[in-house]
Scaffold this motif. Structure first.
Motif, PDB file in Angstrom:
ATOM      1  N   ALA A   1     -37.545  61.614 -34.890  1.00  0.00           N
ATOM      2  CA  ALA A   1     -36.697  61.310 -36.044  1.00  0.00           C
ATOM      3  C   ALA A   1     -35.323  60.885 -35.538  1.00  0.00           C
ATOM      4  O   ALA A   1     -34.751  61.498 -34.638  1.00  0.00           O
ATOM      5  CB  ALA A   1     -36.573  62.542 -36.928  1.00  0.00           C
ATOM      6  N   THR A   2     -34.822  59.817 -36.095  1.00  0.00           N
ATOM      7  CA  THR A   2     -33.524  59.316 -35.607  1.00  0.00           C
ATOM      8  C   THR A   2     -32.426  59.488 -36.650  1.00  0.00           C
ATOM      9  O   THR A   2     -31.354  58.918 -36.521  1.00  0.00           O
ATOM     10  CB  THR A   2     -33.671  57.808 -35.280  1.00  0.00           C
ATOM     11  N   GLY A   3     -32.760  60.241 -37.728  1.00  0.00           N
ATOM     12  CA  GLY A   3     -31.669  60.584 -38.645  1.00  0.00           C
ATOM     13  C   GLY A   3     -31.504  59.704 -39.854  1.00  0.00           C
ATOM     14  O   GLY A   3     -30.800  60.072 -40.792  1.00  0.00           O
ATOM     15  N   GLU A   4     -32.185  58.533 -39.847  1.00  0.00           N
ATOM     16  CA  GLU A   4     -31.986  57.657 -41.016  1.00  0.00           C
ATOM     17  C   GLU A   4     -32.545  58.261 -42.299  1.00  0.00           C
ATOM     18  O   GLU A   4     -31.928  58.205 -43.347  1.00  0.00           O
ATOM     19  CB  GLU A   4     -32.640  56.276 -40.797  1.00  0.00           C
ATOM     20  N   LEU A   5     -33.753  58.863 -42.209  1.00  0.00           N
ATOM     21  CA  LEU A   5     -34.325  59.456 -43.431  1.00  0.00           C
ATOM     22  C   LEU A   5     -33.458  60.626 -43.893  1.00  0.00           C
ATOM     23  O   LEU A   5     -33.215  60.797 -45.091  1.00  0.00           O
ATOM     24  CB  LEU A   5     -35.767  59.914 -43.199  1.00  0.00           C
ATOM     25  N   SER A   6     -32.957  61.393 -42.938  1.00  0.00           N
ATOM     26  CA  SER A   6     -32.065  62.510 -43.307  1.00  0.00           C
ATOM     27  C   SER A   6     -30.849  61.994 -44.062  1.00  0.00           C
ATOM     28  O   SER A   6     -30.464  62.536 -45.099  1.00  0.00           O
ATOM     29  CB  SER A   6     -31.619  63.243 -42.034  1.00  0.00           C
ATOM     30  N   GLN A   7     -30.291  60.906 -43.573  1.00  0.00           N
ATOM     31  CA  GLN A   7     -29.104  60.340 -44.228  1.00  0.00           C
ATOM     32  C   GLN A   7     -29.470  59.812 -45.615  1.00  0.00           C
ATOM     33  O   GLN A   7     -28.731  59.988 -46.580  1.00  0.00           O
ATOM     34  CB  GLN A   7     -28.506  59.215 -43.379  1.00  0.00           C
ATOM     35  N   LEU A   8     -30.653  59.204 -45.718  1.00  0.00           N
ATOM     36  CA  LEU A   8     -31.101  58.685 -47.016  1.00  0.00           C
ATOM     37  C   LEU A   8     -31.242  59.827 -48.033  1.00  0.00           C
ATOM     38  O   LEU A   8     -30.808  59.708 -49.184  1.00  0.00           O
ATOM     39  CB  LEU A   8     -32.440  57.950 -46.837  1.00  0.00           C
ATOM     40  N   LEU A   9     -31.794  60.948 -47.604  1.00  0.00           N
ATOM     41  CA  LEU A   9     -31.929  62.092 -48.519  1.00  0.00           C
ATOM     42  C   LEU A   9     -30.546  62.604 -48.949  1.00  0.00           C
ATOM     43  O   LEU A   9     -30.337  62.983 -50.106  1.00  0.00           O
ATOM     44  CB  LEU A   9     -32.729  63.203 -47.843  1.00  0.00           C
ATOM     45  N   ARG A  10     -29.596  62.576 -48.016  1.00  0.00           N
ATOM     46  CA  ARG A  10     -28.228  62.985 -48.382  1.00  0.00           C
ATOM     47  C   ARG A  10     -27.630  62.023 -49.419  1.00  0.00           C
ATOM     48  O   ARG A  10     -26.932  62.418 -50.338  1.00  0.00           O
ATOM     49  CB  ARG A  10     -27.342  63.016 -47.149  1.00  0.00           C
ATOM     50  N   ASP A  11     -27.917  60.738 -49.248  1.00  0.00           N
ATOM     51  CA  ASP A  11     -27.384  59.720 -50.181  1.00  0.00           C
ATOM     52  C   ASP A  11     -27.943  59.964 -51.589  1.00  0.00           C
ATOM     53  O   ASP A  11     -27.235  59.836 -52.589  1.00  0.00           O
ATOM     54  CB  ASP A  11     -27.753  58.309 -49.715  1.00  0.00           C
TER      55      ASP A  11
END
Ligand code: P6P
Length: 331
Positions: A31-41
């Motif tokens: 995981a490179t963090g993009e999905l995590s950031q998307l969930l935060r958005d």
């Protein structure tokens, strides 16, 4: 009188959404963090919409906007606001290259062509309930794009089918505001703490009871339902089930997931293909239902196995406790 120990006095805040996402991401080595950031958005958009809903009666944003959406339905002012808020949050977040919204005819290109993901959403479902203070919700579905990175998104990114969703969930604006989502490994619920401005883990690893005694359907359309649905409704009455239908899909779905029950929106004379939209209502809630041990069916098979043909297509849906869904569709 025994005094409370420090530990008892300092009640722990609990696990914030941010911490939960970071912990979950660490479980995926690539995981490179993009999905995590998307969930935060998405969570940020939910916080902003929550604030707009809570003050709607005070700043004249309840009621109709005097316009119709692509579905030909009267748009509420908060429908428009929620749509704008989600689009803005996802554009600014940078992880999403395109969005499909119930409120828009075609896909919205965010300009983030480097984004790996696309989002299909109903920014605010059940909005006709806003004026009467009934729970409403936002529903979202996330796919990894299939078109080349750095190029424009296209219809193929959105018509991948329900089992290609990599995450889905909803935000329910009710007596409390909750974010409920799954990335495929269980379903978790986070309750918004207004004093902290944070979503806090409150419902870990939600399981839909396999049975229940609640049925949610608009019995006003009874005579236009298929015979097998009429038969099932009569069975519910003979078993003295509780009829609970608030006219807000997310509210009915959420209650049934926690307590056990079934929500039905069959085909009707007015909506021969059903009323609810496949890509941003049925698919995401079917993903949540199945990941929590429930089921979602269209009368012929699992909702997630329906092959999508167009952005705003509709589907009948029978969703909730597995045994109850089986009872409907097996007659
Ligand atoms: P009816 C709201 O418009 C919605 O899409 C769902 O939230 C809700 O369950 C359903 O339609 C209500 O439809 O025909 O019973 O008024």
């Amino acid at each position: 009188m025994a005094t409370k120990t420090e530990q008892e006095l300092a009640v722990p805040v609990g696990v914030t959404l941010d911490r939960f996402i970071m912990h979950s991401q660490s479980a995926f080595p690539y995981a490179t963090g993009e999905l995590s950031q998307l969930l935060r958005d998405i969570a940020l958009a939910g916080k902003i919409i929550n604030r707009e809903i809570n003050r709607a009666g005070l700043i004249d944003i309840v009621g109709g906007n005097g316009t119709e959406n692509v579905q030909g339905e009267n748009q509420q002012k908060l429908d428009i606001i929620a749509n704008i808020r989600f689009i803005r949050a996802l554009k600014n977040g940078g992880e999403v290259c395109a969005i499909l919204s119930e409120e828009e005819e075609d896909i919205i290109h965010t300009g983030n062509n480097h984004g790996k993901y696309v989002v299909a959403m109903d920014p605010l479902d059940g909005s006709s309930n806003i004026d009467v203070n009934v729970s409403i919700g936002s529903i979202f579905s996330i796919y990894r794009r299939v078109t080349p990175i750095n190029g424009p998104a296209s219809i193929s990114d959105f018509l991948q089918g329900g089992r290609k969703q990599i995450a889905a969930g909803y935000i329910i604006y009710g007596s409390s505001t909750m974010l409920v989502y799954s990335t495929g490994d269980g379903v978790n619920g986070f309750t918004f703490d207004h004093s902290l401005g944070e979503f806090i883990l409150s419902h870990k690893n939600i399981g839909t009871p396999s049975h229940g005694s609640i049925y949610s359907v608009n019995e006003g359309h009874y005579h236009s339902y298929p015979k097998f649905v009429q038969k099932y409704i009569e069975q519910c009455k003979s078993k003295s089930f509780s009829a609970r239908y608030i006219g807000s899909l997310v509210g009915d779905f959420h209650r049934n997931m926690l307590k056990g029950g079934i929500y039905l929106y069959p085909s009707t004379n007015k909506d021969p293909k059903g009323k609810l939209r496949l890509l941003y209502e049925c698919y995401p809630l079917a993903f949540i239902a199945e990941k929590s041990g429930g089921k979602a069916h269209d009368g012929f098979g699992s909702i997630l196995d329906i092959v999508p043909q167009s952005f705003h297509q509709r589907s009948p849906i029978y969703i909730g406790s597995a045994d109850l869904v089986d009872d409907v569709v097996t007659g």
